[in-house]
Design an enzyme around this catalytic site. Structure first.
Site: not given
Length: 602
Positions: A65, A68, A190, A242, A260
């Protein structure tokens, strides 16, 4: 070369948290479960391209992530802010990263850093096929990292095989026309985006690229247009960790993104890129050690973005060497020539502004790099407005490291910085009232081995005195008979301002100082020891004395009166020509040095 105290600090930080074993390695993607839970790296990169690293900073892992915000920046670049905002919001969701958080009316994702928003951002990347989208993303990420990155295909396959929830999100986005065609290519792109292999060092350089306005500080390549950097950092600040983003921002004040895979990338805009890698995760999916390290860095180095004392002002106002500046201690020509030839052995740094970690880091780095060729460091603190704990720690740590290596490290005009430095263990003997006395002390250190000081009661022979250089033995014997011997005790004025200038002085034993009175007390203009000539300017132009000359200890002088000097015109013109030549040479040296000092001020 000395080791930087910043590197020492990071090593100690790594050791402090190496035993923190809370958390679990991610296993919802099977391939991620194979990571060694003890991997641990810390890396800091600066906007001018310097990298500090400790631990497993070159261990590859997948970006997950952390990718992103970078893809979001690429979408902004390709489509513009308005078009992207129509598809993806910028509101924190307060939900887990894989929650289906869509706007209740429009169906658009709440922000680009939850999975729904990241998939929407990936759909905006130009290209109809998986390959076209992935290539564009990989090339962009490689510009951020400053090297060619690749995809871990085993992780990608594992992501694709188990990505059922993300596929459901993709089709729901298609239902709301956020994705305007079959989402399959977007979803596979993705999965590949999250499977790009990076290292902790890569993440630090990526963070430094954002801190540097979108330009990679090592390669100079632009990774994202500067006008979109603020957009990227804004969503990282509000949504990057998050459903723990609010607590993170409150405690660290840094835009950041976690993944992660165990990586955390944090940015101090304009100043630093920070990365930590450790695969053990907490319940929110953030690296446990990564959080602990970043909290410690923020608290101990004062990195919080909303700390009003953090001003990005370069702290080095002026940096010079002994080639450009000198003390007012008069030296023999041999000593002056030697000091000029080895001028880089003595360096002077004038600092200003507020000293924080961000402003002290380049100073510590510069001085560490220059330590191999430098013997004396002088740091002037007169214009420093404040110094925080981190700056004190690193400045005193550097001094301790250099002192242990036999270097001399002095502070001048310390003002309000004096007490914090003293409290941190700096010896009182390291502080001087101004640069002049510190320069003299440093020069004496450099000269000590090559030019031993004469004994306190020793007499400088006339042939070694600067006024009489070049005279033959017969000429010296003749001049010796003409000179008057004068002695002075410590503290006695040899010359007083306002007196008639009818005598020229040659110091043959002891030391003396030239000074004037100012509103702040007494200012030293010149100082000299045995062998020096003084009083020459007023003597030559017949003006009144303009300053006091005071004996610093027991002094003996040989004095040439104006009457005798004038008689040399007829009795020994060759001697007078030589004396005038030596005086002119001395004055020329002074003028040249003044020119170098003026140039250093520019």
């Amino acid at each position: 070369m000395a080791q930087s105290p910043i590197q020492d600090y990071l090593q100690a930080l790594h050791a402090r948290f190496s035993g923190l074993n809370a958390g679990q390695v991610a296993d919802y993607i099977p391939e991620l479960a194979l990571a060694d839970p003890d991997w641990f790296g810390i890396c800091i990169a600066t906007p001018d391209g310097h990298v500090y690293e400790v631990g497993d900073c070159n261990q590859p892992f997948t970006i997950q992530s952390v990718s992103k915000p970078l893809t979001y920046g690429l979408a902004l670049e390709q489509h513009g802010e308005a078009a992207v905002l129509e598809k993806i919001g910028v509101e924190p969701s307060g939900d887990a990263f894989n929650a289906i958080s869509l706007h209740p009316q429009s169906g658009t994702p709440l922000n680009p850093l939850i999975n729904a928003g990241a998939i929407a951002a990936c759909s905006l990347i130009a290209g109809d096929s998986v390959e076209e989208k992935s290539t564009a993303i990989l090339e962009t990420f490689s510009r951020y990292a400053g090297r060619a990155l690749d995809i871990d295909h085993r992780v990608y396959q594992s992501e694709s095989d188990t990505g059922h929830r993300n596929r459901a999100i993709g089709w729901m986005l298609r239902n709301f026309s956020v994705i305007e065609s079959d989402p399959t290519a977007t979803l596979e792109a993705y999965f590949q985006q999250c499977s790009i292999r990076v290292t902790c060092r890569d993440l630090a350089v990526m963070a430094a690229t954002l801190a540097n306005g979108g330009v990679n500080p090592i390669t100079g390549q632009r990774a994202v247009p500067e006008k979109f950097v603020a957009n990227v950092l804004s969503v990282m600040a509000s949504c990057g960790m998050y459903d723990a983003s609010g607590d993170w921002l409150y405690r660290t004040g840094l835009p950041a993104k976690s993944g992660v895979g165990g990586g955390i990338m944090a940015v101090q805009p304009g100043r630093l890129g920070i990365a930590v890698f450790s695969p053990r995760l907490d319940a929110q999916g953030n690296s446990v050690r990564g959080l602990a390290v970043c909290h410690a860095l923020t608290a101990e180095l004062g990195l919080h973005m909303f700390d009003a004392s953090q001003r990005a002002v370069p702290a080095i106002r002026r940096a010079t060497t002994r080639r450009s500046v000198k003390s007012n201690q008069r030296r023999t020509q041999q000593a002056n020539d030697y000091l000029l030839s080895v001028g880089k052995k003595l360096r002077v740094y004038h600092l200003h502004g507020a000293l924080t970690f961000a402003s002290i880091e380049p100073i510590v780095r510069t001085m560490t790099q220059e330590s191999a060729s430098t013997e004396v460091f002088i740091v002037n603190l007169r214009l420093v407005q404040g110094i925080d704990r981190a700056a004190v720690n690193f400045l005193t740590g550097l001094r301790a490291e250099l002192t242990a290596r036999g270097k001399l490290f002095l502070f001048t005009e310390a003002g309000a910085c004096w007490q914090p430095l003293i409290d941190q263990g700096v010896d009182r003997e390291a502080f001087f009232s101004d640069d002049d006395f510190a320069l003299e002390y440093g020069e004496n250190r450099i000269l000590a081995d090559r030019f031993p000081s004469p004994a306190a009661d020793g007499q400088m022979p006339l042939p070694d005195c600067e006024l009489f250089l070049g005279l033959s033995a017969d000429q010296l014997a003749w001049v010796d008979q003409l000179l008057v011997v004068r002695t002075f005790h410590k503290g006695q004025n040899i010359i007083t301002a306002g007196q008639a200038s009818n005598e020229l002085f040659v110091l043959t034993a002891g030391a003396a100082m030239v000074s004037i009175s100012t509103q702040d007390g007494v200012a030293r203009l010149d100082a000299f020891s045995a062998g020096a000539t003084f009083g020459e300017v007023a003597f030559l132009d017949r003006s009144p004395r303009s300053a006091n000359v005071t004996a610093l200890n027991a002094v003996t002088c040989r004095v040439l009166t104006r009457e005798v000097f004038d008689e040399l015109d007829t009795q020994a013109p060759a001697i007078k020509i030589r004396l005038l030549g030596n005086l002119a040479g001395r004055l020329t040296t002074i003028l040249r040095q003044n020119g170098r000092e003026l140039a250093a001020l520019k």
